[in-house]
Design a protein around this motif. Structure first.
Motif, PDB file in Angstrom:
ATOM      1  N   LEU A 115       1.401  -1.490  -0.249  1.00  0.00           N
ATOM      2  CA  LEU A 115       0.129  -0.177  -0.002  1.00  0.00           C
ATOM      3  C   LEU A 115       1.059   1.235  -0.207  1.00  0.00           C
ATOM      4  N   LEU A 116       1.663   1.093  -0.299  1.00  0.00           N
ATOM      5  CA  LEU A 116       2.749   2.383  -0.139  1.00  0.00           C
ATOM      6  C   LEU A 116       2.325   3.699  -1.414  1.00  0.00           C
ATOM      7  N   ARG A 117       2.320   5.114  -1.295  1.00  0.00           N
ATOM      8  CA  ARG A 117       2.574   5.424  -1.414  1.00  0.00           C
ATOM      9  C   ARG A 117       4.355   6.162  -2.356  1.00  0.00           C
ATOM     10  N   ARG A 121       7.069   5.989   3.673  1.00  0.00           N
ATOM     11  CA  ARG A 121       8.456   5.475   3.275  1.00  0.00           C
ATOM     12  C   ARG A 121       8.424   4.416   4.600  1.00  0.00           C
ATOM     13  N   LEU A 122       9.151   3.639   4.438  1.00  0.00           N
ATOM     14  CA  LEU A 122       8.893   2.133   5.328  1.00  0.00           C
ATOM     15  C   LEU A 122       9.996   1.727   5.330  1.00  0.00           C
ATOM     16  N   GLN A 123       9.680   1.672   6.960  1.00  0.00           N
ATOM     17  CA  GLN A 123      10.759   1.329   8.313  1.00  0.00           C
ATOM     18  C   GLN A 123      11.097   0.442   8.397  1.00  0.00           C
ATOM     19  N   LEU A 124      11.976  -0.646   8.463  1.00  0.00           N
ATOM     20  CA  LEU A 124      11.800  -1.767   8.929  1.00  0.00           C
ATOM     21  C   LEU A 124      12.474  -2.078   9.533  1.00  0.00           C
ATOM     22  N   ARG A 137      16.365 -10.388   0.918  1.00  0.00           N
ATOM     23  CA  ARG A 137      16.215 -10.859   0.455  1.00  0.00           C
ATOM     24  C   ARG A 137      14.654 -10.319  -0.147  1.00  0.00           C
ATOM     25  N   ALA A 138      12.929 -10.566   0.512  1.00  0.00           N
ATOM     26  CA  ALA A 138      12.140  -9.302  -0.075  1.00  0.00           C
ATOM     27  C   ALA A 138      11.917  -8.230   0.023  1.00  0.00           C
ATOM     28  N   VAL A 139      12.691  -7.394   0.331  1.00  0.00           N
ATOM     29  CA  VAL A 139      12.973  -6.198   0.015  1.00  0.00           C
ATOM     30  C   VAL A 139      13.480  -5.535  -0.951  1.00  0.00           C
ATOM     31  N   GLN A 140      14.516  -6.727  -1.417  1.00  0.00           N
ATOM     32  CA  GLN A 140      15.291  -6.605  -2.504  1.00  0.00           C
ATOM     33  C   GLN A 140      14.087  -6.171  -4.293  1.00  0.00           C
ATOM     34  N   PRO A 147      10.519   1.617  -9.213  1.00  0.00           N
ATOM     35  CA  PRO A 147      11.758   2.609  -9.042  1.00  0.00           C
ATOM     36  C   PRO A 147      12.825   3.191  -8.170  1.00  0.00           C
ATOM     37  N   HIS A 148      11.476   4.117  -7.416  1.00  0.00           N
ATOM     38  CA  HIS A 148      12.069   4.898  -6.116  1.00  0.00           C
ATOM     39  C   HIS A 148      11.030   4.383  -5.336  1.00  0.00           C
ATOM     40  N   PRO A 149      10.893   3.238  -4.865  1.00  0.00           N
ATOM     41  CA  PRO A 149      10.274   2.882  -3.035  1.00  0.00           C
ATOM     42  C   PRO A 149      11.360   3.241  -2.516  1.00  0.00           C
ATOM     43  N   ALA A 150      10.121   3.960  -1.398  1.00  0.00           N
ATOM     44  CA  ALA A 150      10.808   4.828   0.128  1.00  0.00           C
ATOM     45  C   ALA A 150      10.752   3.314   0.882  1.00  0.00           C
ATOM     46  N   ILE A 151      11.789   2.029   1.244  1.00  0.00           N
ATOM     47  CA  ILE A 151      11.577   1.107   2.035  1.00  0.00           C
ATOM     48  C   ILE A 151      13.286   0.862   2.523  1.00  0.00           C
ATOM     49  N   GLU A 152      13.460   0.774   3.875  1.00  0.00           N
ATOM     50  CA  GLU A 152      14.721   0.931   4.740  1.00  0.00           C
ATOM     51  C   GLU A 152      14.230  -0.635   5.491  1.00  0.00           C
TER      52      GLU A 152
END
Length: 308
Positions: A115-117, A121-124, A137-140, A147-152
């Motif tokens: 659901l990330l817009r 930003r998503l911080q795990l 591996r899932a994050v990759q 193109p520019h997912p804000a996941i860390e």
């Protein structure tokens, strides 16, 4: 401290409650255009295979998502509408299983990233070495789709790491705090983390999952969180789901030998600064969920809420 693996418990009734509440809260917060910081302090592996050894060993998904899946399919076949929060949850599970077979369960990180817009930003956080590698591996994979997912991903202690993220520049945040509670000290860490979060960013939405078990720390945690919210004059919500105890012969034999019967039977979520829509959504959803998951004596649901 690294013995707990959520793969054994993925898709159980506690996940059903937690993820219905999480999605309902997130949907409401995304009703505004402003960017949202999403944080999962104990992210686990991110996504799980229900047909692999870990899930089959425990069998907990059969009393959780599998029961919901079949009940939702039956309702759909009859033309019955599902409660909106259940419908949203079921659609996310369907999206994770495009072949129509229940094989995959999306954990909290997978549900939030779906659901990330662009402005979010998503911080795990995940400290477990094995789950951390799986989550990486899932994050990759998720990053490769956008193109520019804000996941860390931070391979760190989420209790300690959260404070470095608050307050967020966007001044909007949804924080999920759901450790394994494998250690008794986790209960104190959860309370301290929620208190520190409120001190640093009082407007944040803090969603805490907890087990309902016969341990003093477990009984005290929701009471302490309620007192914390009341002192801070913040609104709160507490929802619990108990699927009940099975009356079958195997359960009776286990009880006669003094062994735990059926594993975890109940859990709850406590939300500080919940969306005002969350309580009515859960009050509509949980009766349907309980009808799908009910195992026997003691089955019940509750939703309490108060303004600050």
């Amino acid at each position: 401290m690294f013995s707990y693996r959520h793969a054994f418990h993925a898709g159980n009734h506690a996940d059903v409650l937690k993820h219905i509440a999480l999605l309902a809260a997130l949907r409401h917060l995304q009703g505004k255009e402003g960017g949202l910081l999403l944080v999962d302090t104990h992210a686990g592996a991110g996504q799980y295979r229900l047909d692999h050894e870990h899930a089959r060993t425990s069998g907990e998904a059969a009393q959780g998502i599998a029961a919901v899946w079949h009940a939702a399919m039956a309702a759909h076949a009859r033309g019955d509408a599902l409660p909106p929060a259940v419908q949203d949850y079921w659609q996310q599970i369907q999206a994770a299983n495009p072949r129509g077979l229940l094989q995959h369960y999306p954990g909290s990180p997978a549900l939030m990233q779906a659901l990330l817009r662009p402005q979010d930003r998503l911080q795990l956080f995940e400290w477990h070495p094995t789950d951390g590698r799986l989550l990486d591996r899932a994050v990759q994979q998720w990053r490769a789709r956008e193109p520019h997912p804000a996941i860390e991903l931070r391979r760190d202690n989420g209790f300690e790491g959260l404070r470095r993220l608050l307050p967020p520049p966007s001044r909007r945040a949804l924080v999920l705090i759901d450790p394994s509670y494998e250690l008794k000290s986790d209960y104190g860490h959860v309370f301290a983390t929620a208190a520190e979060g409120l001190r640093r960013f009082a407007q944040g939405c803090y969603l805490v999952w907890y087990p309902v078990i016969g341990r003093p720390e477990a009984h005290a945690l929701p009471r302490r969180l309620r007192a914390l919210a009341q002192r801070a004059q913040r609104p709160w919500l507490q929802a619990e789901l108990n699927i009940g105890a099975r009356p079958d012969a195997q359960a009776k034999a286990q009880a006669a030998r003094g062994r735990p019967v059926g594993g975890l039977r109940a859990s709850g979520v406590f939300v500080i600064n919940p969306p005002y829509t969350l309580a009515p959504q859960l009050r509509e959803a949980l009766p349907w969920v309980l009808s799908a998951l009910r195992q026997g004596r003691g089955a019940a649901w509750t939703v309490e809420a108060a303004e600050g």
